[in-house]
Enzyme design. Sequence first.
Site, PDB file in Angstrom:
ATOM      1  CB  SER A 197      -0.915  -0.095   1.135  1.00  0.00           C
ATOM      2  OG  SER A 197      -0.168   0.034   2.495  1.00  0.00           O
ATOM      3  CE  LYS A 215      -2.802   2.621   4.696  1.00  0.00           C
ATOM      4  NZ  LYS A 215      -2.358   1.318   4.088  1.00  0.00           N
TER       5      LYS A 215
END
Length: 176
Positions: A38, A91
Amino acid sequence: MAARGFLWSSAKKCFTAGLIGLTVSDRYASFMAVRGSSMSPTLNPNNKNSSGFVFDDYVLVEKFCLAKYKFSRGDVVVFRSPSNYKEKNVKRIAALPGDWVHLPSLDTVRIPEGHCWVVGDNAACSMDSRSLGPIPLGLICGRITHVVWPPQRIGRVVDGKNSILPEVEVDILEET
């Protein structure tokens, strides 16, 4: 008797080293493996060795930013999942409290106080604020500053203000 003294001395040194290591890991910095794609290409850009194995990136997580929640847009952070406290996610912060986030699939969202908007660098396989919503700052465990393994990737994790997903449009609240 000398063996007993040596064992006791060694045990005390190991215990002291363990306490110091635990304190440093809990308060100042730690290492962790980053799995998944990701955050590719910033982390885990599918480096394979000659045998075809994929190596995880190991990163340095600094925790000084947690004292007063000093984060910036573009910081790569580690946070606990709002839906599963045992799971940690990595993230990039795209928006901070007071910012407005415009997404094509959602209405405009204002980031509430004490929260941030996080996105993965690889939108195709990222479970981020587009599905979780704003993340409470209290769930953040630290900021990733360096890749420490594998050797060919050792280096600083760059500020990614330019790599925030293009479909995430952020209006920054200007403080006066």
